[in-house]
Design an enzyme around this catalytic site. Sequence first.
Site, PDB file in Angstrom:
ATOM      1  N   HIS A 106       0.799  -1.236   0.000  1.00 54.89           N
ATOM      2  CA  HIS A 106       0.000   0.000   0.000  1.00 54.89           C
ATOM      3  C   HIS A 106       0.829   1.284   0.000  1.00 54.89           C
ATOM      4  O   HIS A 106       0.516   2.242   0.710  1.00 54.89           O
ATOM      5  CB  HIS A 106      -0.973   0.000   1.186  1.00 54.89           C
ATOM      6  CG  HIS A 106      -2.021  -1.072   1.132  1.00 54.89           C
ATOM      7  ND1 HIS A 106      -2.483  -1.612  -0.047  1.00 54.89           N
ATOM      8  CD2 HIS A 106      -2.714  -1.715   2.123  1.00 54.89           C
ATOM      9  CE1 HIS A 106      -3.411  -2.526   0.212  1.00 54.89           C
ATOM     10  NE2 HIS A 106      -3.559  -2.623   1.518  1.00 54.89           N
ATOM     11  N   HIS A 175     -10.006   1.709  -0.062  1.00 55.45           N
ATOM     12  CA  HIS A 175      -9.919   0.529   0.788  1.00 55.45           C
ATOM     13  C   HIS A 175     -11.069   0.469   1.801  1.00 55.45           C
ATOM     14  O   HIS A 175     -10.877   0.066   2.948  1.00 55.45           O
ATOM     15  CB  HIS A 175      -8.563   0.540   1.503  1.00 55.45           C
ATOM     16  CG  HIS A 175      -8.049  -0.796   1.907  1.00 55.45           C
ATOM     17  ND1 HIS A 175      -8.579  -1.513   2.945  1.00 55.45           N
ATOM     18  CD2 HIS A 175      -7.060  -1.559   1.403  1.00 55.45           C
ATOM     19  CE1 HIS A 175      -7.918  -2.644   3.077  1.00 55.45           C
ATOM     20  NE2 HIS A 175      -6.990  -2.695   2.151  1.00 55.45           N
ATOM     21  N   GLU A 312     -11.672  -3.683  -3.554  1.00 53.85           N
ATOM     22  CA  GLU A 312     -10.636  -2.723  -3.934  1.00 53.85           C
ATOM     23  C   GLU A 312     -10.370  -2.820  -5.430  1.00 53.85           C
ATOM     24  O   GLU A 312      -9.637  -3.701  -5.869  1.00 53.85           O
ATOM     25  CB  GLU A 312      -9.331  -3.025  -3.197  1.00 53.85           C
ATOM     26  CG  GLU A 312      -9.417  -3.084  -1.700  1.00 53.85           C
ATOM     27  CD  GLU A 312      -8.186  -3.772  -1.113  1.00 53.85           C
ATOM     28  OE1 GLU A 312      -7.056  -3.441  -1.515  1.00 53.85           O
ATOM     29  OE2 GLU A 312      -8.352  -4.658  -0.281  1.00 53.85           O
TER      30      GLU A 312
HETATM   31  C1  BGC Z   1      -4.589  -6.586   1.597  1.00 54.07           C
HETATM   32  C2  BGC Z   1      -4.562  -7.409   2.869  1.00 54.07           C
HETATM   33  C3  BGC Z   1      -4.200  -6.516   4.024  1.00 54.07           C
HETATM   34  C4  BGC Z   1      -5.187  -5.371   4.089  1.00 54.07           C
HETATM   35  C5  BGC Z   1      -4.903  -4.368   5.179  1.00 54.07           C
HETATM   36  C6  BGC Z   1      -5.602  -5.517   1.773  1.00 54.07           C
HETATM   37  O1  BGC Z   1      -5.656  -4.734   0.636  1.00 54.07           O
HETATM   38  O2  BGC Z   1      -4.876  -7.362   0.467  1.00 54.07           O
HETATM   39  O3  BGC Z   1      -3.651  -8.475   2.742  1.00 54.07           O
HETATM   40  O4  BGC Z   1      -4.201  -7.243   5.219  1.00 54.07           O
HETATM   41  O5  BGC Z   1      -5.213  -4.700   2.858  1.00 54.07           O
HETATM   42  O6  BGC Z   1      -3.643  -3.841   5.049  1.00 54.07           O
END
Ligand code: BGC
Length: 347
Positions: A106, A175, A312
Amino acid sequence: MITTKPFGKTPLGKEATLYTIDNGTARASITDFGATLVNFEVKDKDGNFTDIVLGFDDVYTYDTDRGPYFGATVGRVANRIKGGKFTLNGKEYKLPINNNGKHCLHGGFDGFTFRFFDVTLGEDSLSAHIVSPDGEEGFPGNLDFTVKYTLVGADLTIEYFAKSDADTIINFTNHSYFNLNGGTSGKTILNHTLKIDADAYCECDSDAMVTGDIHPVENTPFDFRNEMLLSDVLGDDTGLLAPTAGGLDTNFILWTAKRELSYAASIYNKENGIALDCYTDLPGVQVYTGTFLDTVGKKKTPHGKFAGICLETQGFPNSINYRHFPSPILKAGEEFYSKTVYKAYVK
Ligand code: BGC
């Protein structure tokens, strides 16, 4: 109508604002911290407003509890980049390793999610803008980025605009964790149905890192081409869902040849009639069922496994390292635009 109110202070004392777009049919609240969607209130079958996203009550918690990415605008590159490195135009770039001590997730430790944005208000919309300087979190190019939220009826449109002065890589997403029972109901999403317009998915390992292999959904727990009740699919951590602990943390493939805004996925809660359809022009949707959630959200609501589901919309994970995935490269001077719509309604 848009109203504003203070949203507390970060640990460093910076004040945040919460903006609420209210059109009588639905309300969406967004904070300038991370351009984060904090509340999305829509009517259930009895006309009662239900806030269908998870979140926190103040900016302090958004800044200190960084794990969940509740409602976050994620950038520069959402999802994982293997080993936190990639090569672009012959040069290797190293990124922060903030996931399992192995990968970049991210956009790094201080991605867009944790930045303050400059906000401009429209009649029924909010635009949030930042400039991410060359080298920020390891990524090349000065990147000019805007995310725009527009609420019309109970349709929440999220548009992304970006331009860089050097070749770079991007992958933006929102998200939000949806829970159609209400984000403060304390119920899980196991009573929701899920439908995804995907014939194939990306395989991943036990770090939720894609392996590069793509498989048909046919005869797997990833087949949501017809709507499935989540309690019938989730929870089994012995089979194909073992790497993701019985939940989904999976990139579903919507297209491989670029297309316009199209139907991607739906969730539905029969109990209160609330349904949500997701449309996007992006190639993938990472569906994450909050499998590892362990926190306390709005109104002191505990959130554990399956407390919410993220749809997402995004490019494929780690796509810079795979030639057969749609490219995340944004060329210098090129204008990037993308659109995702979440449409809530009663059915
Ligand atoms: C990811 C997860 C992660 C979550 C929070 C999601 O986009 O795919 O693996 O735990 O974000 O960070």
